[in-house]
Motif scaffolding. Structure first.
Motif, PDB file in Angstrom:
ATOM      1  N   ALA A   1       0.827  -1.207   0.000  1.00 18.51           N
ATOM      2  CA  ALA A   1       0.000   0.000   0.000  1.00 18.51           C
ATOM      3  C   ALA A   1       0.863   1.259   0.000  1.00 18.51           C
ATOM      4  O   ALA A   1       2.045   1.234   0.345  1.00 18.51           O
ATOM      5  CB  ALA A   1      -0.912  -0.004   1.234  1.00 18.51           C
ATOM      6  N   ASP A   2       0.256   2.377  -0.367  1.00 17.18           N
ATOM      7  CA  ASP A   2       0.972   3.657  -0.367  1.00 17.18           C
ATOM      8  C   ASP A   2       1.312   4.101   1.049  1.00 17.18           C
ATOM      9  O   ASP A   2       2.322   4.770   1.267  1.00 17.18           O
ATOM     10  CB  ASP A   2       0.124   4.743  -1.048  1.00 17.18           C
ATOM     11  N   TYR A   3       0.449   3.761   2.015  1.00 14.37           N
ATOM     12  CA  TYR A   3       0.694   4.082   3.411  1.00 14.37           C
ATOM     13  C   TYR A   3       0.805   2.793   4.211  1.00 14.37           C
ATOM     14  O   TYR A   3       0.041   1.852   3.997  1.00 14.37           O
ATOM     15  CB  TYR A   3      -0.427   4.943   3.987  1.00 14.37           C
ATOM     16  N   VAL A   4       1.750   2.775   5.150  1.00 16.05           N
ATOM     17  CA  VAL A   4       1.977   1.603   5.985  1.00 16.05           C
ATOM     18  C   VAL A   4       1.877   2.029   7.444  1.00 16.05           C
ATOM     19  O   VAL A   4       2.491   3.024   7.849  1.00 16.05           O
ATOM     20  CB  VAL A   4       3.378   1.008   5.728  1.00 16.05           C
ATOM     21  N   ALA A   5       1.102   1.298   8.219  1.00 19.96           N
ATOM     22  CA  ALA A   5       0.983   1.575   9.653  1.00 19.96           C
ATOM     23  C   ALA A   5       1.639   0.460  10.443  1.00 19.96           C
ATOM     24  O   ALA A   5       1.639  -0.704  10.022  1.00 19.96           O
ATOM     25  CB  ALA A   5      -0.489   1.707  10.057  1.00 19.96           C
ATOM     26  N   VAL A   6       2.197   0.820  11.591  1.00 18.86           N
ATOM     27  CA  VAL A   6       2.800  -0.150  12.507  1.00 18.86           C
ATOM     28  C   VAL A   6       1.989  -0.123  13.796  1.00 18.86           C
ATOM     29  O   VAL A   6       1.748   0.944  14.366  1.00 18.86           O
ATOM     30  CB  VAL A   6       4.273   0.202  12.792  1.00 18.86           C
ATOM     31  N   ILE A   7       1.565  -1.315  14.231  1.00 18.02           N
ATOM     32  CA  ILE A   7       0.718  -1.418  15.421  1.00 18.02           C
ATOM     33  C   ILE A   7       1.052  -2.704  16.157  1.00 18.02           C
ATOM     34  O   ILE A   7       1.300  -3.740  15.530  1.00 18.02           O
ATOM     35  CB  ILE A   7      -0.787  -1.372  15.021  1.00 18.02           C
ATOM     36  N   ASP A   8       1.087  -2.638  17.482  1.00 17.89           N
ATOM     37  CA  ASP A   8       1.314  -3.838  18.286  1.00 17.89           C
ATOM     38  C   ASP A   8       0.073  -4.725  18.238  1.00 17.89           C
ATOM     39  O   ASP A   8      -1.054  -4.231  18.229  1.00 17.89           O
ATOM     40  CB  ASP A   8       1.599  -3.480  19.742  1.00 17.89           C
ATOM     41  N   ALA A   9       0.296  -6.025  18.264  1.00 19.67           N
ATOM     42  CA  ALA A   9      -0.821  -6.968  18.199  1.00 19.67           C
ATOM     43  C   ALA A   9      -1.460  -7.232  19.557  1.00 19.67           C
ATOM     44  O   ALA A   9      -2.440  -7.964  19.643  1.00 19.67           O
ATOM     45  CB  ALA A   9      -0.348  -8.288  17.589  1.00 19.67           C
ATOM     46  N   ASP A  10      -0.905  -6.637  20.632  1.00 22.76           N
ATOM     47  CA  ASP A  10      -1.454  -6.899  21.967  1.00 22.76           C
ATOM     48  C   ASP A  10      -2.574  -5.932  22.350  1.00 22.76           C
ATOM     49  O   ASP A  10      -3.051  -5.954  23.480  1.00 22.76           O
ATOM     50  CB  ASP A  10      -0.351  -6.871  23.023  1.00 22.76           C
ATOM     51  N   LEU A  11      -2.972  -5.071  21.416  1.00 21.21           N
ATOM     52  CA  LEU A  11      -4.076  -4.116  21.577  1.00 21.21           C
ATOM     53  C   LEU A  11      -3.772  -3.001  22.578  1.00 21.21           C
ATOM     54  O   LEU A  11      -4.692  -2.298  23.000  1.00 21.21           O
ATOM     55  CB  LEU A  11      -5.383  -4.833  21.948  1.00 21.21           C
ATOM     56  N   GLN A  12      -2.499  -2.801  22.934  1.00 19.16           N
ATOM     57  CA  GLN A  12      -2.165  -1.597  23.691  1.00 19.16           C
ATOM     58  C   GLN A  12      -2.298  -0.372  22.793  1.00 19.16           C
ATOM     59  O   GLN A  12      -2.491   0.740  23.270  1.00 19.16           O
ATOM     60  CB  GLN A  12      -0.751  -1.691  24.267  1.00 19.16           C
ATOM     61  N   HIS A  13      -2.183  -0.588  21.501  1.00 19.53           N
ATOM     62  CA  HIS A  13      -2.448   0.463  20.522  1.00 19.53           C
ATOM     63  C   HIS A  13      -3.864   0.273  19.987  1.00 19.53           C
ATOM     64  O   HIS A  13      -4.196  -0.801  19.489  1.00 19.53           O
ATOM     65  CB  HIS A  13      -1.464   0.383  19.350  1.00 19.53           C
ATOM     66  N   PRO A  14      -4.728   1.290  20.071  1.00 22.21           N
ATOM     67  CA  PRO A  14      -6.126   1.125  19.634  1.00 22.21           C
ATOM     68  C   PRO A  14      -6.252   1.064  18.110  1.00 22.21           C
ATOM     69  O   PRO A  14      -5.957   2.040  17.418  1.00 22.21           O
ATOM     70  CB  PRO A  14      -6.815   2.378  20.204  1.00 22.21           C
ATOM     71  N   PRO A  15      -6.698  -0.053  17.558  1.00 25.57           N
ATOM     72  CA  PRO A  15      -6.783  -0.205  16.095  1.00 25.57           C
ATOM     73  C   PRO A  15      -7.697   0.815  15.430  1.00 25.57           C
ATOM     74  O   PRO A  15      -7.494   1.168  14.264  1.00 25.57           O
ATOM     75  CB  PRO A  15      -7.324  -1.630  15.904  1.00 25.57           C
ATOM     76  N   GLU A  16      -8.719   1.307  16.159  1.00 27.40           N
ATOM     77  CA  GLU A  16      -9.650   2.259  15.546  1.00 27.40           C
ATOM     78  C   GLU A  16      -8.968   3.573  15.170  1.00 27.40           C
ATOM     79  O   GLU A  16      -9.502   4.351  14.369  1.00 27.40           O
ATOM     80  CB  GLU A  16     -10.828   2.520  16.483  1.00 27.40           C
ATOM     81  N   GLN A  17      -7.772   3.816  15.702  1.00 29.23           N
ATOM     82  CA  GLN A  17      -7.037   5.032  15.364  1.00 29.23           C
ATOM     83  C   GLN A  17      -6.424   4.975  13.962  1.00 29.23           C
ATOM     84  O   GLN A  17      -6.042   6.005  13.410  1.00 29.23           O
ATOM     85  CB  GLN A  17      -5.910   5.268  16.370  1.00 29.23           C
ATOM     86  N   LEU A  18      -6.318   3.799  13.387  1.00 30.24           N
ATOM     87  CA  LEU A  18      -5.653   3.673  12.090  1.00 30.24           C
ATOM     88  C   LEU A  18      -6.350   4.494  11.005  1.00 30.24           C
ATOM     89  O   LEU A  18      -5.692   5.109  10.163  1.00 30.24           O
ATOM     90  CB  LEU A  18      -5.575   2.201  11.677  1.00 30.24           C
ATOM     91  N   ARG A  19      -7.676   4.505  11.012  1.00 29.86           N
ATOM     92  CA  ARG A  19      -8.406   5.313  10.032  1.00 29.86           C
ATOM     93  C   ARG A  19      -8.107   6.800  10.250  1.00 29.86           C
ATOM     94  O   ARG A  19      -7.961   7.552   9.288  1.00 29.86           O
ATOM     95  CB  ARG A  19      -9.903   5.034  10.120  1.00 29.86           C
ATOM     96  N   VAL A  20      -8.003   7.215  11.510  1.00 31.23           N
ATOM     97  CA  VAL A  20      -7.663   8.603  11.831  1.00 31.23           C
ATOM     98  C   VAL A  20      -6.280   8.931  11.273  1.00 31.23           C
ATOM     99  O   VAL A  20      -6.071  10.006  10.676  1.00 31.23           O
ATOM    100  CB  VAL A  20      -7.708   8.843  13.353  1.00 31.23           C
ATOM    101  N   PHE A  21      -5.322   8.032  11.460  1.00 38.62           N
ATOM    102  CA  PHE A  21      -3.973   8.253  10.939  1.00 38.62           C
ATOM    103  C   PHE A  21      -4.015   8.495   9.426  1.00 38.62           C
ATOM    104  O   PHE A  21      -3.391   9.424   8.912  1.00 38.62           O
ATOM    105  CB  PHE A  21      -3.081   7.042  11.202  1.00 38.62           C
ATOM    106  N   TYR A  22      -4.718   7.614   8.728  1.00 30.34           N
ATOM    107  CA  TYR A  22      -4.778   7.728   7.266  1.00 30.34           C
ATOM    108  C   TYR A  22      -5.423   9.043   6.851  1.00 30.34           C
ATOM    109  O   TYR A  22      -4.914   9.750   5.963  1.00 30.34           O
ATOM    110  CB  TYR A  22      -5.554   6.543   6.692  1.00 30.34           C
ATOM    111  N   GLU A  23      -6.513   9.392   7.487  1.00 30.18           N
ATOM    112  CA  GLU A  23      -7.198  10.638   7.142  1.00 30.18           C
ATOM    113  C   GLU A  23      -6.320  11.850   7.414  1.00 30.18           C
ATOM    114  O   GLU A  23      -6.305  12.816   6.634  1.00 30.18           O
ATOM    115  CB  GLU A  23      -8.517  10.742   7.909  1.00 30.18           C
ATOM    116  N   GLN A  24      -5.561  11.829   8.501  1.00 31.96           N
ATOM    117  CA  GLN A  24      -4.648  12.925   8.812  1.00 31.96           C
ATOM    118  C   GLN A  24      -3.513  12.999   7.796  1.00 31.96           C
ATOM    119  O   GLN A  24      -3.097  14.088   7.384  1.00 31.96           O
ATOM    120  CB  GLN A  24      -4.078  12.754  10.227  1.00 31.96           C
ATOM    121  N   ALA A  25      -3.008  11.845   7.395  1.00 33.33           N
ATOM    122  CA  ALA A  25      -1.929  11.819   6.402  1.00 33.33           C
ATOM    123  C   ALA A  25      -2.379  12.433   5.086  1.00 33.33           C
ATOM    124  O   ALA A  25      -1.663  13.238   4.482  1.00 33.33           O
ATOM    125  CB  ALA A  25      -1.449  10.382   6.183  1.00 33.33           C
TER     126      ALA A  25
END
Length: 199
Positions: free
Chosen positions: A63-87
């Motif tokens: 993909a044009d954008y790549v996100a890095v996130i921990d699989a233990d859910l300490q990072h909230p997955p719902e934020q990924l859409r926010v990241f993309y929209e901000q980018a």
């Protein structure tokens, strides 16, 4: 809008994690949503730990954008859409989740000692590399999104787990956006971070 999404798990476990991921891929994969597994077998393939796992995942990404996130859910997955929209909105090269700006929090850091260590390392990095890091509140986080073309012709050589710091120092970025988030308490397992990696 509907986005095409690829989810790449880089798995260093010796349990049934890979079976669970493959079963989810069989059930959930569509042309617009793809789950992929990169299982690293015990031994030299796992050298470098989390940082080399992240690099492998980024190398596999299309993909044009790549996100890095921990699989233990300490990072909230719902934020990924926010990241993309901000980018997209800010034409940013990097979108970095921050625990240290208004609206963020670091409750998931275990104990006062780890919080003190985290904040101390953050300020040490900012003092050592003021040109790249002076405007960033959380340059050592592990939750971020970047424009994949930033990685072209860049040799990343991270030690330990601070892959974002490596990217901030080696890649030729221009625009970074920080987004507040709450670092959650770990539901399962233990942290891979330790004193020697910090040093």
């Amino acid at each position: 809008d509907t986005l095409a999404v690829e989810v790449i798990f880089v798995d260093d476990s010796d349990d049934k994690t890979s079976e669970v991921i493959n079963a989810a891929a069989e059930k959930m994969n569509t042309p617009q949503f793809q789950i992929q597994l990169e299982h690293r077998v015990r031994g030299s393939a796992r050298a470098g730990g989390l940082a080399t796992a992240v690099i492998l995942g980024m190398d596999r990404a299309q993909a044009d954008y790549v996100a890095v996130i921990d699989a233990d859910l300490q990072h909230p997955p719902e934020q990924l859409r926010v990241f993309y929209e901000q980018a997209v909105a800010h034409q940013a090269d990097l979108v970095v989740a921050s625990r240290y700006i208004k609206g963020g929090g670091y409750e998931g850091l275990d104990g006062v000692g780890r919080r003190f260590f985290s904040v101390g390392l953050k300020w040490t990095a900012k003092v050592l590399f003021p040109g790249q890091l002076s405007r960033l509140s959380d340059p050592l986080g592990g939750f971020f999104l970047l424009r994949r073309e930033l990685l072209h012709d860049v040799m990343l050589r991270p030690v330990g787990y601070k892959i974002l710091l490596e990217i901030l120092l080696r890649c030729q970025w221009k625009q970074v956006v920080e987004v507040p988030y709450h670092f959650r308490a770990r539901a399962h397992g233990t942290s891979k971070a330790n004193m020697s990696q910090g040093i």
